[in-house]
Design a protein around this motif. Structure first.
Motif, short mmCIF file in Angstrom:
data_model
loop_
_atom_site.label_atom_id
_atom_site.label_comp_id
_atom_site.label_asym_id
_atom_site.label_seq_id
_atom_site.Cartn_x
_atom_site.Cartn_y
_atom_site.Cartn_z
N ARG A 255 0.75 -0.80 0.25
CA ARG A 255 -0.04 -0.14 -0.12
C ARG A 255 0.81 1.25 -0.05
N HIS A 276 -5.12 0.52 -3.43
CA HIS A 276 -4.87 -0.21 -2.81
C HIS A 276 -6.21 -0.37 -1.50
N ALA A 277 -6.01 -1.57 -1.27
CA ALA A 277 -6.88 -2.39 -0.75
C ALA A 277 -7.89 -1.05 1.13
N ARG A 284 -11.32 5.33 -2.70
CA ARG A 284 -11.19 4.10 -4.05
C ARG A 284 -11.53 4.09 -5.40
N ALA A 304 -4.85 -5.51 -5.06
CA ALA A 304 -6.57 -5.33 -4.77
C ALA A 304 -7.40 -4.36 -6.15
#
Ligand code: ADP
Ligand code: MG
Ligand code: ZN
Length: 756
Positions: A255, A276-277, A284, A304
């Motif tokens: 990340r 990214h998660a 996002r 992700a």
């Protein structure tokens, strides 16, 4: 109503006639003149009422397989799709092409939902997209029973399998639709090819004698390049700077790296976002939207990021960190170039990445899983360090055979490594390993062996007395990196074995020992001095781009973006790059000429013909019209995967050496090919009839029986499913031979006249 109507025909014993209208509908709605491989066959089966399982790689055009049949007859096609974003983009695209399509999900509420249902009941839509959890509600099923559903398309069907990468439990319930909608065929589509997932799909969806369509996994428009990683940020930046009009994805491991890289690129004036998660959901979504809408040119992401990105004009995918396995690498690079135009896949490789990935496994509690992961990581690194065609190596992983000598689209093929006689150097290296073991009774890793050769004075060397060895310092005159590279090649060629733990201590194999003792010749390859630099890759791999008036192309892109924003859709929904490039080389200024542009159907002519033709007219008033030959630059047809009748020169060379009495492993070493490649050459020679051997030279009668059984179920065209079905008991090489004998058998069979 469009098209003709066909009766649903379960069991498909009698194939219903194919509506002659498919091709005209393809042009009328989607503006394309021809089908991509397998599209037509899948549509025909679907229209004949058969259950179909279609496994085609990303970008192969799976959506069209249900979208076009929907237009060819009365009734409604239900499309089950896992992500709202995916559904929305597809519905937007269909609407822009004049296809009546809609979606129902939790975001559509109240009056709007009611309006759509009424229209569905009145047969005003040809396609309905819905998520599986929605489909399975009671009220919805009752509605479906009234809406004259004639096909259920299950997109991203691997979501049904726990073995797949995006398991969705809700997909499991879809089979119940069978009871509620008897007689309605299923079309399941996915890009995931493993036999396990495939079996799961057929079983879980209760597919009824499904017709299986399996495409080649080669992506002919993607080029593959692997570069040594020095300063990743700088390398990525320079690559992107050289391609000011392209958008792409940069995959990184963490990340933090995603954020840092995006920030670094943004600081250099490149519109980049992170994904990214760990981001807040709103951020996002916003970043993904920015990318899809061409507001951010680059997304720096962890893995992700991916599913649900149907953006067709991703021109490059860079892996700035080493992916964890080849499967992931293939999936991620696969997101480039869905539109069929050339796209670049670049991997920055450093050995340190592998070491870091392996270290990461130390935290794993399940030793079995850790071992599998470690093996996959090494396989990934071997791929990166390999000196064979990347495409061939990648396809080989999926059990597919790349027949050509030169794929023309990877760094290895475009810049062949030079062969050199490595006998002397290899002798030094092998003997160094031998002496270390002899003196200390244990083996060491590559790095230590190289230090000994280089005559370094490290703590370990002093402690272990390795400065006393006869091989100490015998490699002073050669750079350490060259020794490491030599060591790695010797590992790949099987002269040296690396231990499977992450220390990777090196020992001599029996072949290595024999080479050392008998001073056998060893031929290796190396990269020529002037290694590839990003700019030079750019020139080569973009050779396939459709040449056009770049100034006008840029102008048309701006117009596309404005029109898309006005309508609240992604730019590619208006026109793909393919269409714009053709406009910028043909300068259409009549309806007829505009309609002839690929991707322009009737609806798009009506909606966008005028502004685009006007922009072209304005451009021509201020610029000279540049001549482009007519058909010369159309995208090249995909290279054929089937092996052709005649042997290529490389296979002939293998055969020639075979006849001098050498064994297959010896040929592999001599020619610096993998044993798999040599096996493939021999298999080709069996098919062509140039090599007369017996099956039982390659596998026992018992093994033959096992393979026969598996082949009866899985076929033998593609080897990966067969290999998997056999639980890995039979090697790929054996399967190559098996297939070769079967193909030879077919060729030898007397031709029977076709039955009427
Ligand atoms: P998949 O779902 O298999 O990954 P898509 O259905 O998203 O692929 O299609 C990828 C791209 O290919 C889309 O931009 C689509 O418009 C284009 N396409 C599909 N079929 C054809 C065809 N017959 N000719 C030209 N382009 C096509
Ligand atoms: Mg798709
Ligand atoms: Zn290649």
């Amino acid at each position: 109503m469009v098209g003709c109507s066909l009766p649903n025909q379960r069991d498909g014993a009698i194939l219903a006639p194919v509506p002659a209208s498919l091709a005209p509908l393809l042009k009328q709605y989607f503006g394309y003149d021809s089908f991509r491989p397998l599209q037509r066959e899948i549509m025909e089966m679907t229209l004949a009422g058969r259950d179909v399982l279609a496994i085609l790689p990303t970008g192969a055009g799976k959506s069209l397989c249900f979208q076009l049949p929907a237009l060819a007859r009365d009734g409604l096609t239900l499309v089950v799709s896992p992500l709202i974003a995916l559904m929305k983009d597809q519905v937007d695209s269909l609407t822009a092409s004049g296809v009546p399509a809609t979606l129902l999900n939790s975001s559509i509420q109240g009056a709007e939902s009611q309006r759509r249902r009424t229209a569905l009941a009145q047969g005003e839509y040809k396609l309905l997209y819905a998520a599986p959890e929605r489909v399975m509600t009671e009220g919805f099923i009752q509605d479906l029973q009234r809406w004259n559903v004639n096909l259920i398309a299950v997109d991203e069907a691997h979501c049904i399998s726990e073995w797949g990468h995006d398991f969705r439990p809700e997909y499991r319930q879809l089979a119940q639709l069978r009871e509620h909608l008897p007689g309605v065929p299923f079309l399941a589509l996915t890009a995931t090819a493993t036999a396990q997932v495939r079996g799961d799909i057929a079983q879980q969806l209760h597919l009824h004698q499904p017709e299986l369509f399996l495409a080649s996994f080669n992506r002919p428009n993607l080029s593959y390049t692997i570069l040594p990683k020095h300063q990743a940020t700088r390398q990525v930046y320079e690559f992107i700077r050289e391609r000011p009009n392209d958008s792409g994805i940069v995959y990184v491991q963490s990340r933090n790296s995603a954020e840092n890289l995006a920030a670094a690129l943004a600081a250099e004036g490149i519109k980049a976002v992170a994904y990214h998660a760990g981001l807040q959901p709103a951020e996002r979504v916003a970043n993904q939207e920015a990318f899809i809408r061409d507001e951010a040119r680059v997304v720096c992401a962890t893995i992700a990021f991916g599913m649900g990105i149907d953006k067709p004009d991703v021109r490059f995918v860079i892996h700035a960190d080493l992916p964890k396995n080849l499967e992931g690498y293939y999936q991620e690079t696969g997101r480039a170039g869905r539109d069929g135009l050339p796209a670049e896949c670049v991997l920055l490789f450093s050995r340190g990445d592998l070491v870091r990935n392996l270290k990461f496994l130390d935290g794993m509690t399940d030793p079995k899983a850790a071992e599998i992961a470690a093996r996959q990581m090494r396989q990934m690194a071997d791929f990166a360090e390999g000196s064979e065609c990347r495409r061939a190596a990648l396809l080989d992983y999926f059990g597919e055979q790349w027949p050509g000598d030169n794929c023309g689209g990877c760094d290895v093929c475009l810049q062949p490594h030079e062969a050199w006689d490595a006998t002397t150097q290899a002798q030094k290296f092998l003997s160094c390993l031998f002496r270390i073991k002899q003196r200390s009774g244990f083996s060491t890793g590559l790095k230590h062996a190289v230090e000994v050769l280089a005559g370094a004075s490290t703590e370990k060397i002093r402690n272990w007395g390795h400065d006393q060895l006869s091989t100490y310092g015998i490699g002073k005159d050669t750079p350490r990196e060259a020794w490491s590279s030599l060591g790695r090649q010797l590992i790949r060629r099987g002269y040296v074995v690396a231990s499977p733990d992450h220390y990777q201590t090196l020992s001599l194999s029996s072949a290595g020992l024999a080479a050392l003792m008998q001073r056998l010749p060893i031929l290796l390859t190396r990269v020529p001095r002037q290694a590839a630099v990003p700019t030079s890759i750019g020139k080569v791999s973009r050779a396939g781009t459709i040449p056009c008036d770049e100034g006008l192309f840029a102008e048309l892109r701006t117009l596309r973006k404005r029109l898309a924003d006005e309508r609240g859709v992604p730019p590619y929904v208006v026109f793909g790059d393919l269409s714009l490039r053709h406009m910028a080389r043909r300068y259409p200024c009549t309806d007829e000429a505009f309609l002839a542009i690929p991707g322009v159907g009737n609806q798009k002519l009506t909606d966008y013909g005028q502004p685009f033709m006007q922009a072209i007219g304005t451009w021509l008033a201020g610029h000279e019209r540049r001549p482009f030959p007519h058909d010369e630059a159309l995208p090249k047809p995909a290279p054929k995967m089937k092996s052709e009748g005649a042997l290529n020169s490389s296979a002939l060379e293998t055969l020639r050496i075979l006849h001098t009495g050498k064994t297959a492993p010896e040929i592999a070493a001599l020619r610096n090919l993998s044993s798999g490649t040599v096996a493939q050459h021999l298999a080709m020679a069996i098919v062509s009839g140039d090599l007369k051997v017996e099956p039982h030279d390659f596998y026992s009668p018992e093994e033959a029986q096992l393979i026969d059984q598996a082949a009866a179920e899985h076929g033998f065209e593609r080897l990966a499913p067969l290999h998997e079905a056999l639980g890995g008991q039979i090697t790929y090489d054996q399967l190559h031979f098996y297939r070769a004998f079967r193909q030879r058998e077919q060729a030898d069979r007397p031709q029977r006249p076709l039955s009427p």
